[in-house]
Scaffold this active site. Structure first.
Site, PDB file in Angstrom:
ATOM      1  CG  ASP A  36      -1.537   7.000  -4.684  1.00 56.10           C
ATOM      2  OD1 ASP A  36      -1.728   7.630  -3.620  1.00 56.10           O
ATOM      3  OD2 ASP A  36      -2.091   5.901  -4.656  1.00 56.10           O
ATOM      4  N   GLY A  83       0.677  -1.217   0.099  1.00 56.15           N
ATOM      5  CA  GLY A  83       0.105  -0.010   0.018  1.00 56.15           C
ATOM      6  C   GLY A  83       0.875   1.279  -0.030  1.00 56.15           C
TER       7      GLY A  83
HETATM    8  C1  GAF Z   1      -5.264   4.531  -3.503  1.00 53.73           C
HETATM    9  C2  GAF Z   1      -5.678   5.572  -4.899  1.00 53.73           C
HETATM   10  F1  GAF Z   1      -4.780   5.098  -5.696  1.00 53.73           F
HETATM   11  C3  GAF Z   1      -5.480   7.092  -4.470  1.00 53.73           C
HETATM   12  O1  GAF Z   1      -5.757   7.828  -5.597  1.00 53.73           O
HETATM   13  C4  GAF Z   1      -6.156   7.432  -3.350  1.00 53.73           C
HETATM   14  O2  GAF Z   1      -7.522   7.624  -3.769  1.00 53.73           O
HETATM   15  C5  GAF Z   1      -6.052   6.363  -2.100  1.00 53.73           C
HETATM   16  O3  GAF Z   1      -6.158   5.244  -2.479  1.00 53.73           O
HETATM   17  C6  GAF Z   1      -6.787   6.808  -1.047  1.00 53.73           C
HETATM   18  O4  GAF Z   1      -6.732   8.037  -0.345  1.00 53.73           O
HETATM   19  O5  GAF Z   1      -4.071   4.838  -3.026  1.00 53.73           O
END
Ligand code: GAF
Length: 377
Positions: free
Chosen positions: A166, A118
């Site tokens: 991200d 993660g």
């Molecule tokens: C994942 C997604 F890729 C991000 O864009 C974001 O929504 C996250 O979950 C939750 O904050 O990493």
């Protein structure tokens, strides 16, 4: 560990033209609100994905990954739009597809961001390739444009409905700071996050859990937020205060309401966390981390027993605050604590996991690090 340029040479018989690196991330706070145009506060970790790339004179694409025994996947440039390839290769090909390359390439990946934890190893891969292509093919794209492009690659080529957080942090982060990112227009501010001088450390606990809900659950949560916006007739959850949202509860079905409630309260918590950081109020920051976790667990329903155990055990050991990070249903949690509490917290979490019959957790720490960059060209 062998140098990626050397490995590239062994594999493809010549030197790469460019070597790039892009980091994974942890999100301090602001979870599941990037796709609702919220503010988020992630930082880049020191682990990066390296990419070595060279152009070919024909239209053949040849890609390989050190983590996949450097087995070469080949595809004709003109077949890119067919969306082929096994999973990791699609992340790479998606970036070439979205940015557009006008010759074939040879590309080697060495992903050093822990996989499946993660910590956004996929964004690191996408952003490292995007940085290499942007430089080598002189695309002249800004970091915001690269973030939008890599998100599009993941959404449309790989088929994962992720938000923009991200990729943005992997591209834009600065060392020593968390990145306050406005997901509406991708403007940023660097918020110094220097906890070591305060005698603090942010422990990253990889629960090693991956629950099946990940894909469907993420898309469902997004859909609930979109429904709340549509039913309330607003442009975005960003545009409504917590009090106004609560006052309009009767206009939404219970599930939609509670999912949206997480989003509007989390948006406020991010801004409160920035204030806390600016005033060096780390106990306040810890409290906000705990509130965020409860909201993700109870209102957004994206936590899982392993994440809850990691958070609860860290807090029982005296952490200032702790929460799950990322998409949820597994992956990592973070816990902010005094440096001298780290060892016993790790031991306590490991013991609690073992007693619960969970897989052994992994632990990381990382200072806020730099975003994607060219290592050599
Ligand atoms: C994942 C997604 F890729 C991000 O864009 C974001 O929504 C996250 O979950 C939750 O904050 O990493």
């Amino acid at each position: 560990m062998k140098d990626i340029a050397k490995r590239f040479e062994e594999l493809f018989g010549r030197a790469p033209e460019i070597v790039t690196a892009a980091p994974g991330r942890v999100n301090l706070i602001g979870e599941h609100i990037d796709y609702s145009e919220g503010f988020v506060l992630p930082f880049a970790i020191s682990d990066t994905t390296l990419v070595a790339l060279a152009r070919r004179s024909d239209r053949l694409i040849r890609i390989a990954s050190v983590q996949k025994s450097a087995e070469v996947v080949e595809i004709a440039l003109d077949d890119l739009a067919l969306h082929v390839g096994e999973n990791w290769a699609r992340y790479a090909l998606g970036v070439l597809w979205v940015l557009g390359v006008d010759t074939g390439v040879e590309l080697l990946v060495d992903g050093r961001v822990p996989l499946g934890a993660g910590l956004s190893s996929s964004a690191a891969l996408e952003c490292s390739i995007a940085t290499a292509v942007n430089h080598l093919f002189q695309k002249g794209l800004s970091l915001a444009e690269l973030a939008r492009a890599t998100q599009k690659a993941e959404n449309d080529y790989v088929g994962v409905p992720c938000g923009i957080m991200d990729q943005s942090v992997s591209l834009m982060a600065r060392s020593g700071s968390a990145l306050l990112l406005d997901c509406r227009d991708l403007t940023t501010e660097n918020i110094p996050f220097l906890i070591a001088p305060q005698g603090l450390e942010l422990l990253i606990i990889d629960t090693q859990a991956h629950h099946k809900l990940v894909d469907g659950g993420y898309a469902q949560r997004r859909a609930s937020c979109e429904k709340a916006v549509a039913d309330l007739g607003i442009t975005s959850l960003r545009d409504i205060s917590v009090a106004e949202y609560a006052a309009r509860q009767s206009e939404l079905d219970p599930t939609t309401y509670i999912r949206g409630f997480h989003a509007v309260t989390e948006m406020k918590r991010v801004l409160d966390a920035v204030d806390a950081l600016r005033s060096n109020n780390f106990s306040k920051l810890g409290e906000l981390l705990n509130q965020s976790h409860r909201s993700l667990r109870d209102d957004y329903a994206v936590s899982c027993p392993e994440l809850n155990l990691a958070v609860d055990t860290s807090n029982a050991q005296g952490a200032l605050g702790s929460r799950m990070v990322g998409g949820g249903f597994g992956g990592s949690a973070i816990a902010l604590m005094k440096t001298d509490q780290v060892k016993r917290t790790k031991e306590a979490v490991s013991k609690a996991f073992s007693s619960a019959g969970f897989k052994a957790p992994r632990f990381f720490t990382s200072l806020p690090s730099a975003g994607a960059h060219v290592i050599s060209s």
